[in-house]
Design a protein around this motif. Structure first.
Motif, PDB file in Angstrom:
ATOM      1  N   TRP A   1     -51.694  72.750 -12.186  1.00 11.08           N
ATOM      2  CA  TRP A   1     -50.389  72.107 -12.015  1.00 11.08           C
ATOM      3  C   TRP A   1     -49.291  73.153 -11.848  1.00 11.08           C
ATOM      4  N   LEU A   2     -49.282  74.178 -12.682  1.00 14.05           N
ATOM      5  CA  LEU A   2     -48.238  75.201 -12.625  1.00 14.05           C
ATOM      6  C   LEU A   2     -48.227  75.901 -11.266  1.00 14.05           C
TER       7      LEU A   2
ATOM      8  N   ALA B   1     -68.668  70.491 -12.368  1.00 14.26           N
ATOM      9  CA  ALA B   1     -67.798  71.164 -11.404  1.00 14.26           C
ATOM     10  C   ALA B   1     -67.107  70.151 -10.506  1.00 14.26           C
ATOM     11  N   PHE B   2     -67.867  69.195  -9.990  1.00 15.05           N
ATOM     12  CA  PHE B   2     -67.274  68.180  -9.116  1.00 15.05           C
ATOM     13  C   PHE B   2     -66.268  67.331  -9.878  1.00 15.05           C
ATOM     14  N   LEU B   3     -66.635  66.968 -11.103  1.00 12.60           N
ATOM     15  CA  LEU B   3     -65.726  66.176 -11.922  1.00 12.60           C
ATOM     16  C   LEU B   3     -64.421  66.951 -12.154  1.00 12.60           C
ATOM     17  N   HIS B   4     -64.517  68.250 -12.367  1.00 14.83           N
ATOM     18  CA  HIS B   4     -63.323  69.046 -12.632  1.00 14.83           C
ATOM     19  C   HIS B   4     -62.472  69.258 -11.386  1.00 14.83           C
TER      20      HIS B   4
ATOM     21  N   LEU C   1     -57.617  75.059  -2.806  1.00 18.26           N
ATOM     22  CA  LEU C   1     -58.560  74.064  -3.314  1.00 18.26           C
ATOM     23  C   LEU C   1     -60.003  74.494  -3.070  1.00 18.26           C
ATOM     24  N   VAL C   2     -60.260  75.131  -1.937  1.00 18.75           N
ATOM     25  CA  VAL C   2     -61.612  75.625  -1.638  1.00 18.75           C
ATOM     26  C   VAL C   2     -62.019  76.678  -2.672  1.00 18.75           C
ATOM     27  N   VAL C   3     -61.110  77.595  -2.970  1.00 13.92           N
ATOM     28  CA  VAL C   3     -61.394  78.638  -3.966  1.00 13.92           C
ATOM     29  C   VAL C   3     -61.617  78.006  -5.341  1.00 13.92           C
ATOM     30  N   VAL C   4     -60.803  77.011  -5.674  1.00 13.58           N
ATOM     31  CA  VAL C   4     -60.956  76.318  -6.959  1.00 13.58           C
ATOM     32  C   VAL C   4     -62.322  75.637  -7.033  1.00 13.58           C
ATOM     33  N   ALA C   5     -62.721  74.979  -5.941  1.00 11.32           N
ATOM     34  CA  ALA C   5     -64.024  74.296  -5.908  1.00 11.32           C
ATOM     35  C   ALA C   5     -65.155  75.308  -6.115  1.00 11.32           C
ATOM     36  N   TRP C   6     -65.077  76.426  -5.420  1.00  9.73           N
ATOM     37  CA  TRP C   6     -66.101  77.467  -5.593  1.00  9.73           C
ATOM     38  C   TRP C   6     -66.087  77.993  -7.021  1.00  9.73           C
TER      39      TRP C   6
ATOM     40  N   PHE D   1     -58.752  68.277 -11.678  1.00  6.55           N
ATOM     41  CA  PHE D   1     -57.749  69.265 -11.272  1.00  6.55           C
ATOM     42  C   PHE D   1     -56.727  68.613 -10.338  1.00  6.55           C
ATOM     43  N   THR D   2     -57.231  67.885  -9.351  1.00  4.91           N
ATOM     44  CA  THR D   2     -56.360  67.226  -8.378  1.00  4.91           C
ATOM     45  C   THR D   2     -55.609  66.057  -9.002  1.00  4.91           C
ATOM     46  N   ALA D   3     -56.303  65.258  -9.813  1.00  5.58           N
ATOM     47  CA  ALA D   3     -55.673  64.107 -10.451  1.00  5.58           C
ATOM     48  C   ALA D   3     -54.577  64.526 -11.418  1.00  5.58           C
ATOM     49  N   THR D   4     -54.757  65.674 -12.080  1.00  2.00           N
ATOM     50  CA  THR D   4     -53.718  66.180 -12.976  1.00  2.00           C
ATOM     51  C   THR D   4     -52.452  66.516 -12.199  1.00  2.00           C
ATOM     52  N   ILE D   5     -52.625  67.130 -11.046  1.00  2.00           N
ATOM     53  CA  ILE D   5     -51.474  67.416 -10.185  1.00  2.00           C
ATOM     54  C   ILE D   5     -50.776  66.117  -9.785  1.00  2.00           C
ATOM     55  N   MET D   6     -51.544  65.110  -9.429  1.00  2.04           N
ATOM     56  CA  MET D   6     -50.971  63.838  -8.994  1.00  2.04           C
ATOM     57  C   MET D   6     -50.190  63.157 -10.114  1.00  2.04           C
ATOM     58  N   SER D   7     -50.798  63.088 -11.296  1.00  2.00           N
ATOM     59  CA  SER D   7     -50.132  62.411 -12.404  1.00  2.00           C
ATOM     60  C   SER D   7     -48.924  63.211 -12.885  1.00  2.00           C
TER      61      SER D   7
END
Length: 405
Positions: free
Chosen positions: A134-135, A176-179, A160-165, A183-189
């Motif tokens: 988020w930061l 990993a997939f759940l995170h 996002l690609v680097v984060v996924a890796w 990660f993305t949902a935290t940004i959205m909320s």
């Protein structure tokens, strides 16, 4: 202990149910308002300050909706805020993360063949990555990049690609997939909680005080809402992915995750263009299909396993049980034909949910799941196709409930 395992499984079910309900509410309202905003038109005779309006029909009646880009001249008596859908979705999702992945870190979060860390360290990495994500995103939005949505997305995608890796180098494939989704949902909320709603409250406060609100607050809120709109579909896929080892359990799982973001953006672009009356770019569906076929191909590349399998202290206790030799024979005879690296059962190409039960370590580490799925319930094997007997189910129950005996 076994009563607690049953209680905990039902608690996870309740949290998942709540999460699905709240997510439907949030996604539904988000999609509706984006479509509404894009479909607004300007007509003669609208009130002063009105940016556009829309007529809609639903439920046997007609709705006449008007949007004020900054704010109306007078604050209405009743104002409905759309925020709790987002908050409840994130809170229920984090509760589910804690119940399943934090409490069951040794089984679901940590893969000691990927990174051998303790449960507290893995949990700290999980939570810290959500805050850091988020930061990082928020700071990028506050730079000049934030003034250009397209350019910002082009910068965010490789991140996002680097984060996924990175997640696949820390956690199990499933985690990993759940995170990536979390990660993305935290940004959205956080967009809703820390930007969109606060900006709207500034506008309301100005109206109450008799001041003219600054239009920048509305622009910023609209930009963050648009970001959320494009991120929604990838998040939904990632949250469902834990049921599909073809997505998370293969060698190029992080590439698959990256391509899912592109597919989600393409689909949202189609609907956003249609709602804005800018045509129907059917090419987006063609390109999304091609990318999905690439994902299917990537999923056929087998996972390369290296190193010796490691066992947790809990797993060692189950392996030390007097029941374990008989349990191993039962699992190998009734379950391993599907739950193996190369399933021998017709129609099963990959081990279900990525759970292999071919070795002593694998069986011991999945003791709780075997107990719940094939001992306490008859969910496994499906339709009892391998003819597991009541006596064998009772053995699995005795093994789990009498751990170490």
């Amino acid at each position: 202990m076994y009563d607690f395992a049953i209680f905990w499984d039902w608690l996870a079910f309740a949290a998942r149910w709540l999460h699905v309900i709240t997510a439907i509410s949030w996604i539904g309202s988000s999609f509706y308002f984006i479509a509404l905003d894009l479909g607004l038109v300007q007509r003669e005779g609208m009130p002063v300050g009105a940016h556009g309006e829309e007529w809609q029909v639903h439920g046997g009646g007609f709705y006449h909706i008007q949007k004020y880009l900054v704010a109306p001249e007078r604050l209405p008596e009743h104002l409905t805020w759309f925020k709790w859908e987002s908050y409840a979705t994130w809170m229920s999702g984090f509760a589910l993360l804690a119940i399943v992945y934090y409490a069951g870190a040794d089984l679901f979060l940590i893969d000691r063949n990927v990174l051998d860390v303790s449960a507290p360290v893995a949990i700290a990495l999980s939570f810290g990555s959500l805050v850091l994500g988020w930061l990082m995103y928020d700071q990028l939005c506050k730079t000049r990049l934030g003034e250009n949505d397209t350019l910002l997305m082009l910068v965010l995608f490789p991140i996002l690609v680097v984060v996924a890796w990175g997640y696949t180098q820390i956690f199990s494939g499933r985690a990993a997939f759940l995170h990536i989704g979390a990660f993305t949902a935290t940004i959205m909320s956080a967009n809703v909680f820390l930007v969109i709603i606060p900006n709207q409250k500034v506008v309301v406060a100005d109206l109450i005080a008799g001041r003219k609100p600054d239009a920048k607050y509305g622009r910023i809120a609209k930009t963050r809402s648009l970001h959320n709109n494009y991120l929604t579909l990838p998040v939904v896929f990632l949250m469902l992915s834990n049921h599909y080892p073809l997505a998370f359990g293969t060698q190029f799982n992080w590439v698959i995750a990256a391509l899912i973001f592109l597919i989600g953006v393409l689909i949202r672009h189609y609907f956003n263009s249609m709602h804005a009356r800018k045509g129907k770019p059917h090419w987006t569906w063609g390109l999304a299909t091609v990318l999905f076929l690439v994902i299917m191909w990537l999923s056929t590349v087998p996972q390369v396993l290296t190193g010796e399998q490691r066992v947790s202290a809990t797993g060692e206790a189950y392996m030390a049980s007097q029941h374990f030799p008989a349990v191993r024979d039962t699992v190998m005879g009734r379950c391993a034909m599907c739950h193996s690296a190369e399933p021998s059962w017709d129609g099963i190409a990959f081990t279900p949910k990525g759970v292999a039960l071919e070795t002593d370590v694998q069986i011991a580490e999945h003791a709780r799941e075997i107990y719940l799925q094939a001992g306490r319930s008859h969910a496994m094997p499906p339709g009892n196709v391998s003819h597991i007997t009541p006596q064998e189910r009772a053995l699995l129950v005795a093994w789990f409930e009498g751990r170490g005996k």
